[in-house]
Design a protein around this motif. Structure first.
Motif, PDB file in Angstrom:
ATOM      1  N   ILE A   1       0.768  -1.490   0.137  1.00  0.00           N
ATOM      2  CA  ILE A   1      -0.062   0.237  -0.058  1.00  0.00           C
ATOM      3  C   ILE A   1       0.928   0.985  -0.201  1.00  0.00           C
ATOM      4  O   ILE A   1       0.317   2.000  -0.674  1.00  0.00           O
ATOM      5  CB  ILE A   1      -1.131  -0.340   1.252  1.00  0.00           C
ATOM      6  CG1 ILE A   1      -1.753  -0.940   2.087  1.00  0.00           C
ATOM      7  CG2 ILE A   1      -1.640   1.407   1.214  1.00  0.00           C
ATOM      8  CD1 ILE A   1      -2.719  -0.617   0.009  1.00  0.00           C
ATOM      9  N   ASP A   2       1.766   1.279   0.737  1.00  0.00           N
ATOM     10  CA  ASP A   2       2.825   2.396   0.714  1.00  0.00           C
ATOM     11  C   ASP A   2       3.555   2.824  -0.183  1.00  0.00           C
ATOM     12  O   ASP A   2       3.876   3.907  -0.771  1.00  0.00           O
ATOM     13  CB  ASP A   2       3.748   2.286   2.057  1.00  0.00           C
ATOM     14  CG  ASP A   2       3.354   2.584   3.126  1.00  0.00           C
ATOM     15  OD1 ASP A   2       1.968   2.275   3.796  1.00  0.00           O
ATOM     16  OD2 ASP A   2       4.108   1.385   4.440  1.00  0.00           O
ATOM     17  N   ASP A   3       3.811   1.427  -0.949  1.00  0.00           N
ATOM     18  CA  ASP A   3       4.887   1.747  -2.471  1.00  0.00           C
ATOM     19  C   ASP A   3       3.887   2.544  -3.586  1.00  0.00           C
ATOM     20  O   ASP A   3       4.239   3.544  -4.018  1.00  0.00           O
ATOM     21  CB  ASP A   3       4.696   0.384  -3.031  1.00  0.00           C
ATOM     22  CG  ASP A   3       6.026  -0.628  -2.445  1.00  0.00           C
ATOM     23  OD1 ASP A   3       6.615   0.276  -1.684  1.00  0.00           O
ATOM     24  OD2 ASP A   3       5.892  -1.463  -1.910  1.00  0.00           O
ATOM     25  N   ILE A   4       2.615   2.617  -3.780  1.00  0.00           N
ATOM     26  CA  ILE A   4       1.112   3.561  -4.266  1.00  0.00           C
ATOM     27  C   ILE A   4       1.421   4.846  -3.972  1.00  0.00           C
ATOM     28  O   ILE A   4       1.269   5.696  -4.510  1.00  0.00           O
ATOM     29  CB  ILE A   4       0.445   3.060  -4.589  1.00  0.00           C
ATOM     30  CG1 ILE A   4      -0.532   2.605  -3.418  1.00  0.00           C
ATOM     31  CG2 ILE A   4       0.876   1.022  -5.370  1.00  0.00           C
ATOM     32  CD1 ILE A   4      -1.331   2.213  -3.986  1.00  0.00           C
ATOM     33  N   ASP A   5       2.421   5.297  -2.400  1.00  0.00           N
ATOM     34  CA  ASP A   5       1.917   6.485  -2.749  1.00  0.00           C
ATOM     35  C   ASP A   5       1.289   7.536  -2.376  1.00  0.00           C
ATOM     36  O   ASP A   5       0.510   8.407  -2.902  1.00  0.00           O
ATOM     37  CB  ASP A   5       2.782   7.301  -3.432  1.00  0.00           C
ATOM     38  CG  ASP A   5       4.356   6.923  -3.021  1.00  0.00           C
ATOM     39  OD1 ASP A   5       5.079   6.267  -2.427  1.00  0.00           O
ATOM     40  OD2 ASP A   5       5.013   7.055  -4.662  1.00  0.00           O
ATOM     41  N   LEU A   6      -0.091   6.667  -1.803  1.00  0.00           N
ATOM     42  CA  LEU A   6      -1.589   7.753  -1.513  1.00  0.00           C
ATOM     43  C   LEU A   6      -1.420   8.578  -0.562  1.00  0.00           C
ATOM     44  O   LEU A   6      -1.730   9.498  -0.413  1.00  0.00           O
ATOM     45  CB  LEU A   6      -2.424   6.393  -0.691  1.00  0.00           C
ATOM     46  CG  LEU A   6      -2.582   4.792  -1.751  1.00  0.00           C
ATOM     47  CD1 LEU A   6      -3.698   4.823  -0.951  1.00  0.00           C
ATOM     48  CD2 LEU A   6      -3.674   6.275  -3.180  1.00  0.00           C
ATOM     49  N   GLU A   7      -0.134   8.602   0.414  1.00  0.00           N
ATOM     50  CA  GLU A   7      -0.241   9.411   1.153  1.00  0.00           C
ATOM     51  C   GLU A   7       0.587  11.257   0.186  1.00  0.00           C
ATOM     52  O   GLU A   7       0.276  12.102   1.227  1.00  0.00           O
ATOM     53  CB  GLU A   7       1.674   9.125   2.428  1.00  0.00           C
ATOM     54  CG  GLU A   7       1.254   8.352   3.117  1.00  0.00           C
ATOM     55  CD  GLU A   7       1.608   6.964   3.224  1.00  0.00           C
ATOM     56  OE1 GLU A   7       1.462   6.928   1.040  1.00  0.00           O
ATOM     57  OE2 GLU A   7       1.850   5.498   4.067  1.00  0.00           O
ATOM     58  N   ASN A   8       0.785  10.926  -0.748  1.00  0.00           N
ATOM     59  CA  ASN A   8       1.120  11.982  -1.110  1.00  0.00           C
ATOM     60  C   ASN A   8      -0.486  12.940  -1.979  1.00  0.00           C
ATOM     61  O   ASN A   8       0.028  13.940  -1.866  1.00  0.00           O
ATOM     62  CB  ASN A   8       1.937  11.678  -2.697  1.00  0.00           C
ATOM     63  CG  ASN A   8       3.169  11.793  -2.405  1.00  0.00           C
ATOM     64  OD1 ASN A   8       3.420  11.938  -1.490  1.00  0.00           O
ATOM     65  ND2 ASN A   8       4.098  10.716  -2.770  1.00  0.00           N
ATOM     66  N   THR A   9      -1.295  12.263  -1.716  1.00  0.00           N
ATOM     67  CA  THR A   9      -2.267  12.667  -1.995  1.00  0.00           C
ATOM     68  C   THR A   9      -3.616  12.975  -1.560  1.00  0.00           C
ATOM     69  O   THR A   9      -4.513  13.762  -1.295  1.00  0.00           O
ATOM     70  CB  THR A   9      -3.211  12.005  -3.444  1.00  0.00           C
ATOM     71  OG1 THR A   9      -3.615  10.755  -3.468  1.00  0.00           O
ATOM     72  CG2 THR A   9      -2.108  12.015  -5.146  1.00  0.00           C
ATOM     73  N   LEU A  10      -3.371  12.525   0.333  1.00  0.00           N
ATOM     74  CA  LEU A  10      -4.109  12.032   0.957  1.00  0.00           C
ATOM     75  C   LEU A  10      -4.688  13.384   1.643  1.00  0.00           C
ATOM     76  O   LEU A  10      -5.761  13.392   2.176  1.00  0.00           O
ATOM     77  CB  LEU A  10      -3.326  11.162   1.678  1.00  0.00           C
ATOM     78  CG  LEU A  10      -4.978  10.378   2.804  1.00  0.00           C
ATOM     79  CD1 LEU A  10      -6.065   9.667   2.195  1.00  0.00           C
ATOM     80  CD2 LEU A  10      -3.722   9.933   4.234  1.00  0.00           C
ATOM     81  N   ASP A  11      -4.077  14.016   2.056  1.00  0.00           N
ATOM     82  CA  ASP A  11      -4.490  15.673   2.102  1.00  0.00           C
ATOM     83  C   ASP A  11      -5.170  16.146   1.678  1.00  0.00           C
ATOM     84  O   ASP A  11      -5.908  16.704   2.180  1.00  0.00           O
ATOM     85  CB  ASP A  11      -3.638  16.086   2.828  1.00  0.00           C
ATOM     86  CG  ASP A  11      -2.740  15.317   4.245  1.00  0.00           C
ATOM     87  OD1 ASP A  11      -3.594  14.712   4.878  1.00  0.00           O
ATOM     88  OD2 ASP A  11      -1.326  15.490   5.098  1.00  0.00           O
ATOM     89  N   SER A  12      -5.047  15.769   0.312  1.00  0.00           N
ATOM     90  CA  SER A  12      -5.996  17.189  -0.595  1.00  0.00           C
ATOM     91  C   SER A  12      -7.109  16.468  -1.336  1.00  0.00           C
ATOM     92  O   SER A  12      -7.280  17.442  -2.291  1.00  0.00           O
ATOM     93  CB  SER A  12      -4.698  17.596  -1.828  1.00  0.00           C
ATOM     94  OG  SER A  12      -3.777  16.125  -1.720  1.00  0.00           O
ATOM     95  N   SER A  13      -7.817  15.266  -0.704  1.00  0.00           N
ATOM     96  CA  SER A  13      -8.346  14.360  -2.088  1.00  0.00           C
ATOM     97  C   SER A  13      -9.541  13.403  -0.725  1.00  0.00           C
ATOM     98  O   SER A  13      -8.915  13.609   0.180  1.00  0.00           O
ATOM     99  CB  SER A  13      -7.908  13.382  -3.226  1.00  0.00           C
ATOM    100  OG  SER A  13      -6.993  13.985  -3.603  1.00  0.00           O
ATOM    101  N   VAL A  14      -9.857  13.073  -1.176  1.00  0.00           N
ATOM    102  CA  VAL A  14     -11.591  12.129  -1.290  1.00  0.00           C
ATOM    103  C   VAL A  14     -10.225  11.325  -1.785  1.00  0.00           C
ATOM    104  O   VAL A  14     -10.474  10.725  -3.094  1.00  0.00           O
ATOM    105  CB  VAL A  14     -12.739  12.496  -1.658  1.00  0.00           C
ATOM    106  CG1 VAL A  14     -13.572  11.302  -1.142  1.00  0.00           C
ATOM    107  CG2 VAL A  14     -13.153  13.994  -0.809  1.00  0.00           C
TER     108      VAL A  14
END
Length: 206
Positions: A97-110
């Motif tokens: 999960i971490d490899d797809i870098d969801l953290e980069n968009t988590l705060d700015s997106s749903v």
């Protein structure tokens, strides 16, 4: 912790409920969708995206894992969050999960994650967990085929990728059958939120 249950009879009703939910969402929210094959996870996400005012064309991201649908500045909800649509079926560990870098968009997106149960909870303390249950159940495994599994000799070898496709593609061909949607809100972000605005609940349990 309260679990809200709602009933829908058609794909349109499922999307309408999702549209109502979208009005409660803001950037940084995580929505985890679970349910068997054909449960309507992608149909539900389409309703969310329509209400959020993001780019159309929401389909199951089975093969690309992540699709980003940007907010449309000339749409009905300019300035709203983007929608990040994820299929976590093939992702078996938190590291994947971490490899797809969801953290980069988590705060700015749903962020909406299909097949996300027991996979992405570590991403956010605040989240909505929604299970879609068909009135007539079908078979769906909890995870993809085990690595190194042996094909049934009576069937013979199956070409690579075919099992993954058959088991993970969330076909919504039975959209118009009744469904129950179970919603559980986790974290202080959702304290005091009355989800009855989504429609008349058929059940609530503590």
């Amino acid at each position: 912790m309260t679990v809200w249950e709602f009933a829908t009879g058609t794909a349109s009703q499922t999307q309408q409920l999702a549209e109502q939910l979208a009005r409660l969402l803001r950037a940084g929210d995580l929505v985890i969708l679970s349910g068997e094959l054909g449960a309507g996870k992608t149909t539900f996400t389409q309703g969310l995206g329509r209400s959020l005012g993001v780019r159309e064309g929401i389909i199951s991201p089975t093969f690309v894992l992540v699709r980003i649908h940007p907010n449309l500045p000339d749409g009905h909800n300019p300035g709203g969050p983007d929608l990040v649509h994820v299929d976590a079926y093939r992702l078996a560990t938190p590291g994947e999960i971490d490899d797809i870098d969801l953290e980069n968009t988590l705060d700015s997106s749903v962020t909406v994650v299909e097949w996300g149960a027991d996979r992405v909870e570590h991403l956010a303390a605040n989240r909505l967990e929604i299970e879609l249950v068909r009135a007539v159940g079908g078979h769906a495994p909890a995870a993809g085929p085990a690595a190194g599994s042996t094909p049934d000799p009576a069937v013979g070898p199956v070409p690579s990728g075919i099992l993954d496709f058959a088991d993970s593609f969330d076909t919504d061909e039975d959209d118009d059958e009744p469904r129950t949607l179970r919603l559980q809100a986790i974290g202080p972000r959702w304290d005091g939120i009355d989800f009855s605005v989504l429609g008349r609940p058929v059940n609530t349990t503590e």
